[in-house]
Scaffold this motif. Structure first.
Motif, mmCIF file in Angstrom:
data_model
loop_
_atom_site.group_PDB
_atom_site.id
_atom_site.type_symbol
_atom_site.label_atom_id
_atom_site.label_comp_id
_atom_site.label_asym_id
_atom_site.label_seq_id
_atom_site.Cartn_x
_atom_site.Cartn_y
_atom_site.Cartn_z
ATOM 1 N N LYS A 192 3.429 -37.343 -12.951
ATOM 2 C CA LYS A 192 3.508 -36.435 -14.097
ATOM 3 C C LYS A 192 3.213 -34.998 -13.689
ATOM 4 N N ASP A 193 2.242 -34.807 -12.799
ATOM 5 C CA ASP A 193 1.891 -33.459 -12.340
ATOM 6 C C ASP A 193 3.059 -32.787 -11.640
ATOM 7 N N ILE A 194 3.703 -33.516 -10.734
ATOM 8 C CA ILE A 194 4.795 -32.914 -9.977
ATOM 9 C C ILE A 194 6.004 -32.647 -10.873
ATOM 10 N N ILE A 195 6.240 -33.536 -11.854
ATOM 11 C CA ILE A 195 7.363 -33.329 -12.775
ATOM 12 C C ILE A 195 7.102 -32.130 -13.682
ATOM 13 N N ASN A 196 5.873 -31.994 -14.194
ATOM 14 C CA ASN A 196 5.557 -30.872 -15.090
ATOM 15 C C ASN A 196 5.697 -29.529 -14.385
ATOM 16 N N SER A 197 5.207 -29.451 -13.142
ATOM 17 C CA SER A 197 5.331 -28.194 -12.385
ATOM 18 C C SER A 197 6.790 -27.884 -12.082
ATOM 19 N N ALA A 198 7.543 -28.921 -11.695
ATOM 20 C CA ALA A 198 8.960 -28.722 -11.392
ATOM 21 C C ALA A 198 9.736 -28.325 -12.633
ATOM 22 N N MET A 217 0.071 -18.544 -5.364
ATOM 23 C CA MET A 217 0.779 -19.817 -5.233
ATOM 24 C C MET A 217 2.225 -19.599 -4.790
ATOM 25 N N PHE A 218 2.853 -18.549 -5.300
ATOM 26 C CA PHE A 218 4.244 -18.263 -4.942
ATOM 27 C C PHE A 218 4.352 -17.798 -3.495
ATOM 28 N N ILE A 219 3.336 -17.077 -3.007
ATOM 29 C CA ILE A 219 3.309 -16.666 -1.595
ATOM 30 C C ILE A 219 3.264 -17.897 -0.702
ATOM 31 N N LEU A 220 2.487 -18.899 -1.107
ATOM 32 C CA LEU A 220 2.396 -20.143 -0.349
ATOM 33 C C LEU A 220 3.758 -20.825 -0.265
ATOM 34 N N ILE A 221 4.489 -20.849 -1.372
ATOM 35 C CA ILE A 221 5.828 -21.458 -1.380
ATOM 36 C C ILE A 221 6.756 -20.713 -0.444
ATOM 37 N N ARG A 222 6.730 -19.393 -0.508
ATOM 38 C CA ARG A 222 7.647 -18.595 0.316
ATOM 39 C C ARG A 222 7.345 -18.780 1.806
ATOM 40 N N LYS A 223 6.074 -18.807 2.165
ATOM 41 C CA LYS A 223 5.721 -18.976 3.579
ATOM 42 C C LYS A 223 6.154 -20.337 4.088
ATOM 43 N N ASN A 224 5.941 -21.374 3.293
ATOM 44 C CA ASN A 224 6.355 -22.710 3.694
ATOM 45 C C ASN A 224 7.867 -22.790 3.832
ATOM 46 N N ILE A 274 11.775 -29.389 -7.357
ATOM 47 C CA ILE A 274 10.896 -30.448 -6.863
ATOM 48 C C ILE A 274 10.196 -29.992 -5.583
ATOM 49 N N TYR A 275 10.928 -29.327 -4.714
ATOM 50 C CA TYR A 275 10.329 -28.810 -3.475
ATOM 51 C C TYR A 275 9.201 -27.822 -3.797
ATOM 52 N N MET A 276 9.455 -26.886 -4.699
ATOM 53 C CA MET A 276 8.446 -25.894 -5.054
ATOM 54 C C MET A 276 7.220 -26.550 -5.677
ATOM 55 N N SER A 277 7.461 -27.512 -6.551
ATOM 56 C CA SER A 277 6.359 -28.220 -7.195
ATOM 57 C C SER A 277 5.549 -29.012 -6.175
ATOM 58 N N SER A 278 6.226 -29.592 -5.195
ATOM 59 C CA SER A 278 5.531 -30.378 -4.171
ATOM 60 C C SER A 278 4.610 -29.499 -3.330
ATOM 61 N N ASP A 326 18.494 -33.861 -0.301
ATOM 62 C CA ASP A 326 19.942 -33.701 -0.133
ATOM 63 C C ASP A 326 20.375 -32.262 -0.412
ATOM 64 N N VAL A 327 19.748 -31.347 0.285
ATOM 65 C CA VAL A 327 20.069 -29.929 0.130
ATOM 66 C C VAL A 327 19.961 -29.273 1.498
ATOM 67 N N ASP A 328 20.838 -28.325 1.808
ATOM 68 C CA ASP A 328 20.741 -27.670 3.111
ATOM 69 C C ASP A 328 19.839 -26.449 3.024
ATOM 70 N N ALA A 329 19.469 -25.916 4.184
ATOM 71 C CA ALA A 329 18.461 -24.861 4.262
ATOM 72 C C ALA A 329 18.889 -23.599 3.521
ATOM 73 N N ASP A 330 20.145 -23.208 3.687
ATOM 74 C CA ASP A 330 20.618 -21.980 3.034
ATOM 75 C C ASP A 330 20.592 -22.103 1.515
ATOM 76 N N GLU A 331 21.021 -23.268 0.997
ATOM 77 C CA GLU A 331 21.001 -23.486 -0.445
ATOM 78 C C GLU A 331 19.575 -23.440 -0.984
ATOM 79 N N LEU A 332 18.681 -24.157 -0.319
ATOM 80 C CA LEU A 332 17.285 -24.201 -0.767
ATOM 81 C C LEU A 332 16.655 -22.823 -0.738
ATOM 82 N N PHE A 333 16.915 -22.075 0.323
ATOM 83 C CA PHE A 333 16.348 -20.732 0.463
ATOM 84 C C PHE A 333 16.818 -19.819 -0.665
#
Length: 365
Positions: free
Chosen positions: A255-261, A338-345, A287-291, A311-318
Motif C-alpha cells: 500500500k505504501d509503494i502504491i500510494n507514493s507511486a 527526497m527528489f534529489i535522492l531520486i535524481r542521484k539514483n 513505481i521506480y520513483m516510489s521504490s 520493462d522500460v529502457d534507460a532513456d525513457e525512464l530518465f
C-alpha cells in the motif's frame, strides 16, 4: 383478306370515365442508396476569442509508435508558431491542469474523470494554439466531456458556474464572487462557446474517449513484482526488542509503494507525458520513483534490474522521471531532499546526467 381491327383508343378522362391508377415506381435496390454526407467538423474560428483567422482544427489524434510512446515533437506544436516558447507552454499546461483538479474537487468529480479531463486537455493543445483558444474555456469543455465519458455526468450550468467562480477568484475557493445570471448575455455566450468547444474537442481527439490510465498498470505491476518476490522491502524494527527483522511483502508495504507511486502519477498529468509515452511506461517510472523513496530494491540487489523488471529502457525512464520531478518540485517543495535522492539514483543507474546536475557541476568547477 380480313382487315386488322383498328387500334383501341384510350377513353377520354372525365367525370364519367375511370382511369386505372398507375402502379407506384419501384424503390431502388439497397446498394444504390447512399447516406447523406456527415456534417463538417466545427471550425475553431467559430469559438476563438483571441483570433478570428484561426484555421480549422485537425481531427487526428496522436498516433502510437512501435515503442508504445506517442509521436510528439514539442518544438512543432501549434503554439510555437504563435511565439509561445516550450517553457511557457509547459507552465500553461501545468497551471490549467491544476485548475481542472481544483474545479473537479468542487464538482465532486470521480478521480478517473479528473484524469480523463486532463488527457483531453493535453490532446486538444497538441493540435491547437494556446494563443488562439482560451485555456479556461477549453478546461470547462474537457471537464464536461470527461464527466460524461466516465459515467459521472455533471449539469452544464454547474460546470460553468463553479469554473467561472473559481477562475474569478484566482484559483481560490471563495464565496465573494457571485454566479452568473443564467439569463445574462455573458452566461449565454459562455454556454454557447463551451458547447462548441466540447464538439471541437471530440473532433480533435477523433472521438477516442476510452483512456488507458496509469493507475491500472501501476497497481497490477506492483502486485506482480511482490507476488513473484522480485522486489525486497526495507527491514523494520521489531515491536519489543528493537531488533531488525526482514520485511515481508505485506499489504501495508504494498500500500505504501502504491500510494507514493499514485501521487507521482497524479503529478505526471500536469505534464504532456500522456502525449509522449504509453500509460504503462509512465506507471513504470512512478513505481521506480516510489521504490527509491520507500527504500524498496530489486531482490538481486542490482539497481539496474529496475529497467528489466519494469520493462522500460534507460532513456525513457530518465525522460519521464525528470519531467515528473520538474512538477513535483513545484507542488511539494518540502520534499525536495527526497527528489534529489531520486535524481542521484537515476543518474547512477542510467549513466545519464541531468541538466540540473550538469549546471551544478559546472558552477563547482
Amino acid at each position: 383478306m380480313a382487315q386488322p381491327p383498328p387500334p383501341r383508343r384510350p377513353p377520354p378522362s372525365g367525370p364519367g370515365n375511370r382511369v386505372s391508377p398507375q402502379p407506384p415506381p419501384r424503390p431502388p435496390p439497397p446498394s444504390s442508396i447512399r447516406p447523406p454526407p456527415p456534417p463538417p467538423a466545427p471550425s475553431s474560428s467559430q469559438v476563438s476569442s483571441k483570433s478570428s483567422s484561426s484555421s480549422s482544427p485537425s481531427v487526428s489524434s496522436p498516433s502510437s509508435n512501435p515503442k508504445g510512446g506517442i509521436t510528439f515533437d514539442e518544438n512543432s506544436l501549434p503554439s510555437r508558431q504563435d511565439g509561445i516558447s516550450s517553457e511557457k507552454e509547459r507552465e500553461l499546461r501545468h497551471r490549467t491542469c491544476r485548475f481542472i483538479q481544483q474545479a473537479s474537487r468542487i464538482l465532486r468529480l470521480h478521480p478517473v474523470a479528473v484524469a480523463t479531463a486532463m488527457v483531453f486537455f493535453h490532446r486538444f493543445y497538441a493540435k491547437h494554439s494556446f494563443e488562439k483558444q482560451d485555456r479556461f474555456e477549453v478546461a470547462y469543455a474537457c471537464i464536461l466531456l470527461a464527466a460524461k465519458t466516465e459515467e459521472s455526468p455533471k449539469r452544464l450550468s454547474d460546470v460553468i458556474q463553479q469554473c467561472y467562480m473559481l477562475k474569478k477568484n484566482g484559483g481560490r475557493k471563495d464565496t465573494k464572487v457571485r454566479p452568473l445570471d443564467k439569463n445574462s448575455e455573458e452566461y449565454l455566450k459562455l454556454k454557447e462557446r463551451v458547447l462548441l468547444l466540447e464538439r471541437i474537442t471530440l473532433h480533435t481527439i477523433a472521438f477516442e474517449l476510452s483512456i488507458d490510465h496509469n493507475l491500472k498498470h501501476l497497481v497490477d505491476t506492483v502486485h506482480k513484482l511482490s507476488q513473484n518476490n522480485q522486489i525486497q522491502f526495507p527491514l523494520k524494527k521489531g515491536s519489543n526488542n528493537g531488533d531488525e527483522q526482514t520485511a515481508s511483502n505485506s499489504s501495508s508495504n504494498i500500500k505504501d509503494i502504491i500510494n507514493s507511486a499514485r501521487r507521482f502519477s497524479d503529478e505526471s498529468l500536469f505534464t504532456s507525458l500522456c502525449l509522449q509515452f504509453s500509460s504503462k511506461k509512465i506507471a513504470a517510472a512512478c513505481i521506480y520513483m516510489s521504490s527509491i523513496i520507500n527504500n524498496v530494491k530489486p531482490t538481486d540487489g542490482d539497481n539496474r534490474s529496475w529497467l528489466e523488471l519494469l520493462d522500460v529502457d534507460a532513456d525513457e525512464l530518465f525522460s519521464i522521471v525528470n519531467q515528473i520531478l520538474e512538477v513535483s518540485n513545484k507542488e511539494r517543495k518540502k520534499d525536495s531532499v527526497m527528489f534529489i535522492l531520486i535524481r542521484k539514483n537515476l543518474e547512477r543507474m542510467t549513466g545519464i546526467e541531468s541538466e540540473e546536475s550538469m549546471a551544478k557541476r559546472q558552477r563547482t568547477n
